[in-house]
Motif scaffolding. Sequence first.
Motif, PDB file in Angstrom:
ATOM      1  N   GLU A  65       0.852  -1.185   0.000  1.00  0.00           N
ATOM      2  CA  GLU A  65       0.000   0.000   0.000  1.00  0.00           C
ATOM      3  C   GLU A  65       0.889   1.235   0.000  1.00  0.00           C
ATOM      4  OE1 GLU A  65      -3.493   2.074   2.756  1.00  0.00           O
ATOM      5  OE2 GLU A  65      -2.812   0.023   3.162  1.00  0.00           O
ATOM      6  N   LEU A  66       0.916   1.941  -1.111  1.00  0.00           N
ATOM      7  CA  LEU A  66       1.837   3.062  -1.292  1.00  0.00           C
ATOM      8  C   LEU A  66       1.090   4.386  -1.262  1.00  0.00           C
ATOM      9  CD1 LEU A  66       4.027   1.597  -4.181  1.00  0.00           C
ATOM     10  CD2 LEU A  66       4.387   1.414  -1.708  1.00  0.00           C
ATOM     11  N   VAL A  67       1.616   5.324  -0.484  1.00  0.00           N
ATOM     12  CA  VAL A  67       1.076   6.675  -0.413  1.00  0.00           C
ATOM     13  C   VAL A  67       2.163   7.682  -0.776  1.00  0.00           C
ATOM     14  CG1 VAL A  67       0.063   8.443   1.079  1.00  0.00           C
ATOM     15  CG2 VAL A  67      -0.619   6.041   1.333  1.00  0.00           C
ATOM     16  N   GLY A  68       3.294   7.584  -0.110  1.00  0.00           N
ATOM     17  CA  GLY A  68       4.377   8.511  -0.367  1.00  0.00           C
ATOM     18  C   GLY A  68       5.274   8.083  -1.504  1.00  0.00           C
TER      19      GLY A  68
ATOM     20  N   PRO B  10      13.458   7.328   1.681  1.00  0.00           N
ATOM     21  CA  PRO B  10      12.848   7.984   2.840  1.00  0.00           C
ATOM     22  C   PRO B  10      11.519   7.387   3.291  1.00  0.00           C
ATOM     23  CG  PRO B  10      13.701   9.625   1.313  1.00  0.00           C
ATOM     24  CD  PRO B  10      13.818   8.303   0.630  1.00  0.00           C
ATOM     25  N   TRP B  11      10.665   7.004   2.350  1.00  0.00           N
ATOM     26  CA  TRP B  11       9.335   6.533   2.720  1.00  0.00           C
ATOM     27  C   TRP B  11       9.307   5.052   3.118  1.00  0.00           C
ATOM     28  CZ3 TRP B  11       5.023   8.931   4.008  1.00  0.00           C
ATOM     29  CH2 TRP B  11       4.798  10.242   3.576  1.00  0.00           C
ATOM     30  N   VAL B  12      10.342   4.298   2.805  1.00  0.00           N
ATOM     31  CA  VAL B  12      10.298   2.838   2.978  1.00  0.00           C
ATOM     32  C   VAL B  12      10.654   2.447   4.410  1.00  0.00           C
ATOM     33  CG1 VAL B  12      11.224   0.625   2.216  1.00  0.00           C
ATOM     34  CG2 VAL B  12      10.826   2.458   0.546  1.00  0.00           C
ATOM     35  N   GLU B  13       9.699   1.818   5.077  1.00  0.00           N
ATOM     36  CA  GLU B  13       9.929   1.272   6.417  1.00  0.00           C
ATOM     37  C   GLU B  13      10.636  -0.069   6.323  1.00  0.00           C
ATOM     38  OE1 GLU B  13       9.760   0.993  10.588  1.00  0.00           O
ATOM     39  OE2 GLU B  13       9.111   2.681   9.361  1.00  0.00           O
ATOM     40  N   SER B  14      10.161  -0.943   5.437  1.00  0.00           N
ATOM     41  CA  SER B  14      10.790  -2.251   5.251  1.00  0.00           C
ATOM     42  C   SER B  14      10.470  -2.766   3.854  1.00  0.00           C
ATOM     43  CB  SER B  14      10.302  -3.253   6.305  1.00  0.00           C
ATOM     44  OG  SER B  14       8.914  -3.507   6.146  1.00  0.00           O
ATOM     45  N   ALA B  15      11.356  -3.645   3.373  1.00  0.00           N
ATOM     46  CA  ALA B  15      11.176  -4.282   2.068  1.00  0.00           C
ATOM     47  C   ALA B  15      11.429  -5.778   2.221  1.00  0.00           C
ATOM     48  CB  ALA B  15      12.128  -3.681   1.035  1.00  0.00           C
ATOM     49  N   ALA B  16      10.445  -6.596   1.855  1.00  0.00           N
ATOM     50  CA  ALA B  16      10.578  -8.054   1.891  1.00  0.00           C
ATOM     51  C   ALA B  16      10.786  -8.540   0.461  1.00  0.00           C
ATOM     52  CB  ALA B  16       9.338  -8.696   2.509  1.00  0.00           C
ATOM     53  N   VAL B  17      11.916  -9.209   0.212  1.00  0.00           N
ATOM     54  CA  VAL B  17      12.285  -9.611  -1.145  1.00  0.00           C
ATOM     55  C   VAL B  17      12.366 -11.133  -1.218  1.00  0.00           C
ATOM     56  CG1 VAL B  17      13.950  -9.293  -3.015  1.00  0.00           C
ATOM     57  CG2 VAL B  17      13.670  -7.509  -1.277  1.00  0.00           C
TER      58      VAL B  17
ATOM     59  N   ARG C 227       6.626  -1.857   2.682  1.00  0.00           N
ATOM     60  CA  ARG C 227       5.807  -1.300   3.761  1.00  0.00           C
ATOM     61  C   ARG C 227       6.320   0.108   4.049  1.00  0.00           C
ATOM     62  NH1 ARG C 227       5.540  -4.063   9.586  1.00  0.00           N
ATOM     63  NH2 ARG C 227       7.595  -3.080   9.729  1.00  0.00           N
ATOM     64  N   GLU C 228       5.431   1.074   3.904  1.00  0.00           N
ATOM     65  CA  GLU C 228       5.825   2.470   4.088  1.00  0.00           C
ATOM     66  C   GLU C 228       5.761   2.880   5.563  1.00  0.00           C
ATOM     67  OE1 GLU C 228       4.773   4.898   0.005  1.00  0.00           O
ATOM     68  OE2 GLU C 228       3.382   4.995   1.694  1.00  0.00           O
ATOM     69  N   LYS C 229       6.488   3.940   5.866  1.00  0.00           N
ATOM     70  CA  LYS C 229       6.386   4.561   7.179  1.00  0.00           C
ATOM     71  C   LYS C 229       5.031   5.253   7.295  1.00  0.00           C
ATOM     72  CE  LYS C 229      11.347   5.336   7.142  1.00  0.00           C
ATOM     73  NZ  LYS C 229      12.440   6.295   6.886  1.00  0.00           N
ATOM     74  N   LYS C 230       4.428   5.147   8.465  1.00  0.00           N
ATOM     75  CA  LYS C 230       3.132   5.769   8.706  1.00  0.00           C
ATOM     76  C   LYS C 230       3.350   7.105   9.419  1.00  0.00           C
ATOM     77  CE  LYS C 230       0.913   2.228   7.066  1.00  0.00           C
ATOM     78  NZ  LYS C 230       0.240   2.308   5.751  1.00  0.00           N
TER      79      LYS C 230
END
Length: 279
Positions: free
Chosen positions: A83-86, A120-127, A140-143
Amino acid sequence: MLERILIRSQPVPSDPPKRRGATTLDTEPGRLRLLGAILSAVPWGQVVIGAGIVMLAALVPWGTGQVLGAMDRQVMAIDITGELVGESRVALERAAGQWVGRSFFATDLSDVKDRLEQRPWVESAAVKRVWPDRLAIEIREKKPLAYWSDGRLVSRSGEVFAPPNPEVAGRLPLLSGPDERVMDVIRMARTMSDTLTENGLGFAGLSLEQRGAWTLTLANGIEVVLGRDQVTERFDRFVTVYQERLVSRANEVKRVDARYSNGVAVKWKAEAAPSGKNT
């Protein structure tokens, strides 16, 4: 007269000469028996199994490498989900595009993850790999919890970050203070926001000055000066006075100073009629 009696005696044969090496001939059967006993005691079945395991262990890496080499392909596509916002999906795909064309098996997934999490916006990335030639990346973006000093954002986990497009966070409270005290500001803001909501008031912002003084801003624009000491008590007193004396004239109030021990000082808007310094 003595008779001569001739007694022929058989000559006593002398002991046969000892043969050299007799000891060796005598102990040879004993050595053979000892060797046989040792060999019979060896668990040959286990030895054979053990040798087979060692050979198999040596062959597995080689065989695995041969199999993977034969199966390996180039990464042909990268799928971005989340779910992307930023963040922009196109920008993320462009950033991950540097791994397209690389080995499917040799690509370091932790490297992909670390590179994307620097955004900047990325909290975590699962690859993960998707056979036969794709990488799947879940972002998963930072809220964002509020806007922070100098146009930055502060996340719900207390991280201050500076994306190029902070405005996409929408309408949020404004918090400010020294970066090293961001968690103190968040805790105080949450406590005050809950109390204001219970009393029908909206929370718009909270500021902590370098010297330690707090200033609260309500959703209706009223500023409440709380100072450095007894902040909680002063805040509770303001809420009480507001509900009892100011709620009916809230649109006339510009600023409330709660740094008094027995009341508050109200600053009215220019067009409002003054009603005294202290309430």
